[in-house]
Enzyme design. Structure first.
Site: not given
Ligand code: RNT
Ligand code: ZN
Length: 418
Positions: A184, A225, A227, A258, A261, A285, A293, A295, A325
């Protein structure tokens, strides 16, 4: 030992044609790759007191007790593994190597910096997955890494990516289980960008170069990955979903999806069947998307359940590489860490308890209301008792007991970290 409530639940599910013992046994074979970065707020251990910077991601909160060294991080991870019922993997970031007192830059990392993690994983009997670290570094300050127009910046990150691949292949070989390397990159721009195709062309060329060396798939597999946007990359993200969907399809690489994303109204679960129809594998993820995003710690929410259901319904559960994640520094990190992974397991168990054949038959024979009614009934089935039996199988606490266990760990271990 089966409890009375489990016996009742087993019977209730049996009545709708579902075997709870089989669901538990199947879930007990699905590993989840638990990320190392929840334990220290994505800081890593390249320098003393390293912190997350740049890359469009952000950790909020300053709850006491964060891991200050690799030893503390491993201690915390072992606690989390004990709190989460199921086979585990470790999802490691390149910035968590064992660099000792010397600073080792990203374009100079070597296998030896990860030998300690491999030894630790062998002791625990777990596999490791890996991630290049393309943020928290001056060479990423321009907002571009692998798609940079500065040849020096681009070469630096290509070298990092190549080293990550070599390290991943070594890890996978050592541990006898393929190491999934996720790439990523934060590349993008805050505002209007004229040369989008130019940046994307550079990224494509960089990836082609990075992937020109091939490694046995028993040792390592690559994922990329996608986004939508990040802080400071609101207007343009080079590695968008469409970019990587096409790249993955053309190059045979795995897509990393993810859940944080995408636009909040997008249904991530709906993407899976389209991806898995054309791709053998996927990396997930799992996160809990809130507005961006963000998290957030994964919980037993509709979105997470839908993703779990789609993995099971598509018949691709075992082909998916499932990781989590999220990072939250505003509450006890161990509790956050464990609850996120547990909630994902809970969602998978819920999905495995769906009477799939019955629903399929109802759908294909036009019994739309019966299908809807049965799916609705599943929400109030005695699911909790099956989940408790699953936790018991791994000697992990149930959803109430974990609160106390996290509190004791805080008092005994985390309080000492001033
Ligand atoms: C960032 C991505 C990535 C990170 C990690 C820490 O938007 O989701 O995967 O969260 O690499
Ligand atoms: Zn991620």
């Amino acid at each position: 030992m089966a409890t009375k409530s489990y016996e009742m639940a087993r019977q209730a599910y049996k009545n709708i044609g579902v075997d709870t013992d089989m669901a538990i046994a199947r879930l007990a074979n699905i590993p989840i790759s638990i990320h190392c970065w929840q334990g220290d707020d994505v800081g890593g251990f390249e320098r003393p007191s390293a912190t997350l910077s740049g890359g469009g991601i952000q950790v909020t909160g300053n709850y006491p007790g964060k891991a200050r060294s690799l030893a503390e991080l491993r201690q915390d991870l072992e606690k989390v593994y004990a709190l989460v019922p199921g086979p585990h993997r470790l999802n490691l970031h390149a910035s968590y190597g064992e660099f000792g007192d010397t600073f080792v830059d990203r374009d100079a990392i070597e296998v030896k910096h990860f030998a300690g993690w491999v030894e630790w994983a062998k002791e625990l009997g777990i596999g490791i997955d890996f991630n290049g670290t393309f943020f928290s570094h001056p060479m990423a300050d321009s907002g571009y890494t692998l798609s940079s127009k500065d040849p020096k910046v681009r070469a630096f990150w290509i070298e990092h990516a190549k080293r990550c691949r070599a390290i991943s292949a070594w890890i996978g070989e050592q541990l006898g289980t393929p190491c999934v390397l996720n790439t990523w990159i934060p590349d993008g721009a805050k505002d209007l960008t004229v040369d989008k195709i130019g940046y994307r062309r550079i990224l494509k060329d960089s990836l082609d170069d990075i992937f020109s060396i091939s490694y046995p798939s028993e040792h390592m597999r690559d994922a990329v990955e996608t986004k939508l946007f990040g802080i400071g990359s609101e207007a343009f993200v080079v590695g968008s979903h469409e970019f990587y969907m096409n790249y993955a399809a053309h190059s045979g690489k795995m897509l990393c999806v993810d859940m944080g994303h995408f636009h909040v109204e997008e249904d991530v679960s709906d993407k899976l069947s389209s991806i898995l129809l054309f791709q053998d594998e996927i990396l997930l993820h799992v996160s809990r998307p809130l507005h961006w995003d963000s998290d957030h710690v994964v919980l037993f929410t509709d979105k997470v359940r839908q993703v779990a259901l789609e993995l099971v319904r598509s018949g691709k559960l075992e082909q998916a590489h499932i990781g989590v994640d999220y990072f939250d520094a505003s509450i006890n990190r161990i509790g956050a860490w464990a609850t996120g992974a547990r909630s994902l397991r809970k969602a998978l168990l819920f999905a495995l308890l769906e009477p799939h054949e019955t629903l399929l038959h109802m759908e294909s024979t036009g019994k739309g209301y019966a299908k809807m009614g049965l799916m609705e009934a599943l929400h109030t089935m005695p699911f909790g008792a099956v989940w408790e039996a699953y936790c018991e199988r791994f000697s992990a606490p149930d959803d109430l007991a974990i609160i106390e266990e996290v509190a004791s760990y805080e008092n005994e271990v985390l309080k000492e970290r001033i």
